[in-house]
Design an enzyme around this catalytic site. Structure first.
Site, PDB file in Angstrom:
ATOM      1  N   HIS A  81       0.856  -1.173   0.000  1.00 35.97           N
ATOM      2  CA  HIS A  81       0.000   0.000   0.000  1.00 35.97           C
ATOM      3  C   HIS A  81       0.900   1.232   0.000  1.00 35.97           C
ATOM      4  O   HIS A  81       1.532   1.541   1.001  1.00 35.97           O
ATOM      5  CB  HIS A  81      -0.869  -0.045   1.263  1.00 35.97           C
ATOM      6  CG  HIS A  81      -1.764   1.146   1.413  1.00 35.97           C
ATOM      7  ND1 HIS A  81      -2.672   1.515   0.466  1.00 35.97           N
ATOM      8  CD2 HIS A  81      -1.883   2.038   2.409  1.00 35.97           C
ATOM      9  CE1 HIS A  81      -3.320   2.585   0.872  1.00 35.97           C
ATOM     10  NE2 HIS A  81      -2.852   2.931   2.051  1.00 35.97           N
ATOM     11  N   GLY A 124       2.646   5.316   4.323  1.00 32.25           N
ATOM     12  CA  GLY A 124       1.977   5.923   5.466  1.00 32.25           C
ATOM     13  C   GLY A 124       0.528   5.469   5.511  1.00 32.25           C
ATOM     14  O   GLY A 124       0.017   4.919   4.537  1.00 32.25           O
ATOM     15  N   LYS A 125      -0.085   5.721   6.650  1.00 35.25           N
ATOM     16  CA  LYS A 125      -1.455   5.245   6.862  1.00 35.25           C
ATOM     17  C   LYS A 125      -2.438   5.824   5.844  1.00 35.25           C
ATOM     18  O   LYS A 125      -2.210   6.873   5.268  1.00 35.25           O
ATOM     19  CB  LYS A 125      -1.920   5.643   8.262  1.00 35.25           C
ATOM     20  CG  LYS A 125      -1.295   4.843   9.368  1.00 35.25           C
ATOM     21  CD  LYS A 125      -2.202   4.902  10.611  1.00 35.25           C
ATOM     22  CE  LYS A 125      -1.479   4.452  11.859  1.00 35.25           C
ATOM     23  NZ  LYS A 125      -0.660   5.529  12.477  1.00 35.25           N
ATOM     24  N   SER A 126      -3.536   5.127   5.700  1.00 32.85           N
ATOM     25  CA  SER A 126      -4.612   5.585   4.845  1.00 32.85           C
ATOM     26  C   SER A 126      -5.082   6.956   5.321  1.00 32.85           C
ATOM     27  O   SER A 126      -5.271   7.167   6.515  1.00 32.85           O
ATOM     28  CB  SER A 126      -5.756   4.590   4.956  1.00 32.85           C
ATOM     29  OG  SER A 126      -6.342   4.398   3.730  1.00 32.85           O
ATOM     30  N   GLY A 127      -5.237   7.886   4.393  1.00 32.54           N
ATOM     31  CA  GLY A 127      -5.763   9.197   4.769  1.00 32.54           C
ATOM     32  C   GLY A 127      -4.706  10.191   5.205  1.00 32.54           C
ATOM     33  O   GLY A 127      -5.007  11.338   5.511  1.00 32.54           O
ATOM     34  N   GLY A 173      -2.428  11.391   3.318  1.00 34.13           N
ATOM     35  CA  GLY A 173      -2.226  12.378   2.248  1.00 34.13           C
ATOM     36  C   GLY A 173      -1.223  11.978   1.181  1.00 34.13           C
ATOM     37  O   GLY A 173      -0.628  12.834   0.545  1.00 34.13           O
ATOM     38  N   LYS A 174      -1.044  10.680   0.981  1.00 35.92           N
ATOM     39  CA  LYS A 174      -0.105  10.212  -0.049  1.00 35.92           C
ATOM     40  C   LYS A 174      -0.563  10.650  -1.438  1.00 35.92           C
ATOM     41  O   LYS A 174       0.206  11.198  -2.214  1.00 35.92           O
ATOM     42  CB  LYS A 174       0.016   8.677  -0.023  1.00 35.92           C
ATOM     43  CG  LYS A 174       0.584   8.113   1.265  1.00 35.92           C
ATOM     44  CD  LYS A 174       0.764   6.613   1.176  1.00 35.92           C
ATOM     45  CE  LYS A 174      -0.534   5.833   1.143  1.00 35.92           C
ATOM     46  NZ  LYS A 174      -1.323   5.955   2.373  1.00 35.92           N
ATOM     47  N   SER A 175      -1.841  10.382  -1.728  1.00 39.35           N
ATOM     48  CA  SER A 175      -2.359  10.715  -3.060  1.00 39.35           C
ATOM     49  C   SER A 175      -2.336  12.219  -3.293  1.00 39.35           C
ATOM     50  O   SER A 175      -1.955  12.686  -4.367  1.00 39.35           O
ATOM     51  CB  SER A 175      -3.791  10.221  -3.214  1.00 39.35           C
ATOM     52  OG  SER A 175      -3.846   8.841  -2.969  1.00 39.35           O
ATOM     53  N   ASP A 197      -1.799   3.935  -4.545  1.00 39.96           N
ATOM     54  CA  ASP A 197      -2.500   3.006  -3.657  1.00 39.96           C
ATOM     55  C   ASP A 197      -1.956   1.590  -3.602  1.00 39.96           C
ATOM     56  O   ASP A 197      -1.737   1.052  -2.532  1.00 39.96           O
ATOM     57  CB  ASP A 197      -3.993   2.959  -3.994  1.00 39.96           C
ATOM     58  CG  ASP A 197      -4.794   2.631  -2.750  1.00 39.96           C
ATOM     59  OD1 ASP A 197      -4.603   3.339  -1.750  1.00 39.96           O
ATOM     60  OD2 ASP A 197      -5.563   1.664  -2.771  1.00 39.96           O
ATOM     61  N   GLU A 206      -7.481   8.338  -6.307  1.00 43.17           N
ATOM     62  CA  GLU A 206      -8.655   8.757  -5.564  1.00 43.17           C
ATOM     63  C   GLU A 206      -8.277   9.943  -4.703  1.00 43.17           C
ATOM     64  O   GLU A 206      -7.370   9.870  -3.877  1.00 43.17           O
ATOM     65  CB  GLU A 206      -9.167   7.629  -4.657  1.00 43.17           C
ATOM     66  CG  GLU A 206     -10.504   7.976  -4.026  1.00 43.17           C
ATOM     67  CD  GLU A 206     -10.559   7.693  -2.534  1.00 43.17           C
ATOM     68  OE1 GLU A 206      -9.929   6.732  -2.066  1.00 43.17           O
ATOM     69  OE2 GLU A 206     -11.238   8.464  -1.841  1.00 43.17           O
ATOM     70  N   ARG A 220      17.093  15.512  12.418  1.00 41.23           N
ATOM     71  CA  ARG A 220      17.279  16.948  12.443  1.00 41.23           C
ATOM     72  C   ARG A 220      18.471  17.387  11.617  1.00 41.23           C
ATOM     73  O   ARG A 220      18.533  18.507  11.141  1.00 41.23           O
ATOM     74  CB  ARG A 220      17.463  17.425  13.897  1.00 41.23           C
ATOM     75  CG  ARG A 220      16.280  17.122  14.798  1.00 41.23           C
ATOM     76  CD  ARG A 220      15.089  18.019  14.475  1.00 41.23           C
ATOM     77  NE  ARG A 220      15.362  19.402  14.748  1.00 41.23           N
ATOM     78  CZ  ARG A 220      15.019  20.041  15.863  1.00 41.23           C
ATOM     79  NH1 ARG A 220      14.357  19.419  16.799  1.00 41.23           N
ATOM     80  NH2 ARG A 220      15.310  21.311  16.014  1.00 41.23           N
TER      81      ARG A 220
END
Lengths: 330, 88
Positions: free
Chosen positions: A142, A157-160, A162-164, A181, A205, A246
């Protein structure tokens, strides 16, 4: 172990390899079980103790000319011995023709003979490239894959998170999308090659909008079919007490099928332009690849300054009669 | 507000590694944190600021913390200086 049938191979590569089938259609059912090819030279002279049977057998000019020198009965028994080893298929290069007895035997023993118009060298190169791809280790994850300044960047990174949206922003800024996706990673030549997990085209999407077709919207130049992965960027929600990098002197890696990929953990918070940071990370990596490391450079300058100050201090300390140290006064 | 003065005891001074350690430690606390060196004051939670001090071996620094957990912050930071940032 992976395998493909000769039929699958024939149908997939017919055009590129200029292949035609010499034997009957039913001979296409055998399985190819190795990503390598074999030139059966020595096997045709009767030596079969060491023989790579699971591989596609290539008959080049050497093999064909040698077979022409054999008496019919010898030819028959040598080819029969070879076919008994359960070879998946034979490909003749340069469109050369074989003695008719071999064709009969192949039909009887259900071994496909294919003929290619390519030269032996080209044929072997094409085959190896194709077979490596077919037999490569692969996994689907994913993620979103983009090409930024020529670097393949895998956004995870997790769904939602902001990858797309980040990828869309990057495409908008002139970079290109490989897939969104669902990304299939293949292990080829010590590299990871990523491509879209589905052959549906370059859809995305976007929350609040729905599906968009990146290729239709931005043009063919903004999409790629596949890309070698150079860097992974893991987007994560900003956490107060987490250790983010950093300076950039220490390198962390993610591992996929044994390949180490440099990874950056990127905290995401509202108002932060992630795509710009992704661009900067890409450029920084390109600079590192050509030998310039900003973190090292900055640290070197600081160390130089520290050294200068220490020297100055020493020289002041050793001057006789100066108890009054001007530096310590600050 | 609490202040404390401290001496840099590791030979190489505050280069990248000790600075990163210092900043990482200070960032765990809520209090504001500043470091003064030769009259110059930088934010002790900014790696760039701390490194630009280029504080050398033997130099005196003034640590300034302001907030609810200021003494805890200074305690832990002091400990880092005393342990020479695990360097020498």
């Amino acid at each position: 172990m992976k395998e493909i049938t000769v039929r699958e191979f024939f149908n997939a590569r017919k055009k590129d390899l200029a292949l035609s089938l010499i034997t009957e259609l039913e001979t296409l059912n055998k399985k190819i079980t190795s990503p390598y090819v074999n030139r059966p030279g020595l096997a045709l002279s009767g030596y079969l103790e060491v023989f790579s049977a699971g591989r596609i057998q290539i008959f080049g000019e050497t093999e064909v000319r040698y077979l022409q020198t054999l008496r019919d009965d010898v030819l028959f028994s040598r080819i029969k011995d070879l076919f008994m080893m359960d070879v998946p298929c034979i490909i003749i290069s340069k469109g050369l023709s074989l003695p008719p007895v071999i064709e009969h035997l192949a039909n009887d023993m259900q071994v496909a003979i294919l003929s290619s118009r390519l030269s032996t060298v080209h044929l072997v190169q094409h085959l190896i490239r194709y077979l490596q791809d077919v037999f490569a280790l692969e996994k689907t994850i994913h993620a979103t894959l983009v090409d930024v300044f020529g670097l393949g960047i895998l956004l995870t990174g997790k769904s939602g998170i902001g990858k797309s949206e980040c990828a869309l922003d990057l495409v908008h800024r002139g970079h290109s999308l490989v897939g969104d996706d669902l990304i299939t990673l293949k292990f080829i030549d010590d590299h990871l090659i990523g491509r879209s997990g589905r052959e549906f085209g370059h859809f995305m999407e976007i929350r609040g909008v729905g599906f968009v077709n990146v290729e239709k919207m931005f043009g063919i130049e903004r999409v790629r079919r596949s890309k070698t992965i150079d860097l992974q960027i893991e987007l994560m929600p900003w956490q107060e007490n987490l250790d983010y990098e950093r300076i950039g002197l220490s390198n962390t890696y993610a591992e996929h099928m044994g390949v180490k990929i440099p990874i950056i953990y990127l905290p995401v918070s509202p108002g932060k332009s992630v795509s710009v940071i992704v661009e900067v990370a890409a450029m920084n990596m390109i600079l590192k690849n050509v030998g310039y490391d900003a973190a090292e450079d900055f640290n070197r300058r600081v160390q130089e300054e520290i050294r200068k100050k220490s020297m100055l201090k020493k020289s002041v300390e050793i001057q006789p009669g100066t108890n009054d140290n001007p530096i310590d006064k600050g | 507000m609490t202040t404390r003065s401290i001496k840099v005891e590791n030979r190489l001074g505050l280069h990248a590694r000790p600075s990163a350690l210092l900043v990482r430690t200070a960032t765990k606390y809520r209090s504001d944190f500043f470091i003064e060196h030769w009259g110059e004051r930088v934010n002790g939670k900014s790696i760039m600021g701390v490194m630009m001090l280029a504080a050398e071996y033997g130099s005196e620094l003034l640590l300034i913390a302001n907030g609810a957990d200021e003494t805890y912050l200074l305690d832990e930071v002091t400990e880092l200086f005393k342990s020479k940032f695990n360097e020498d």
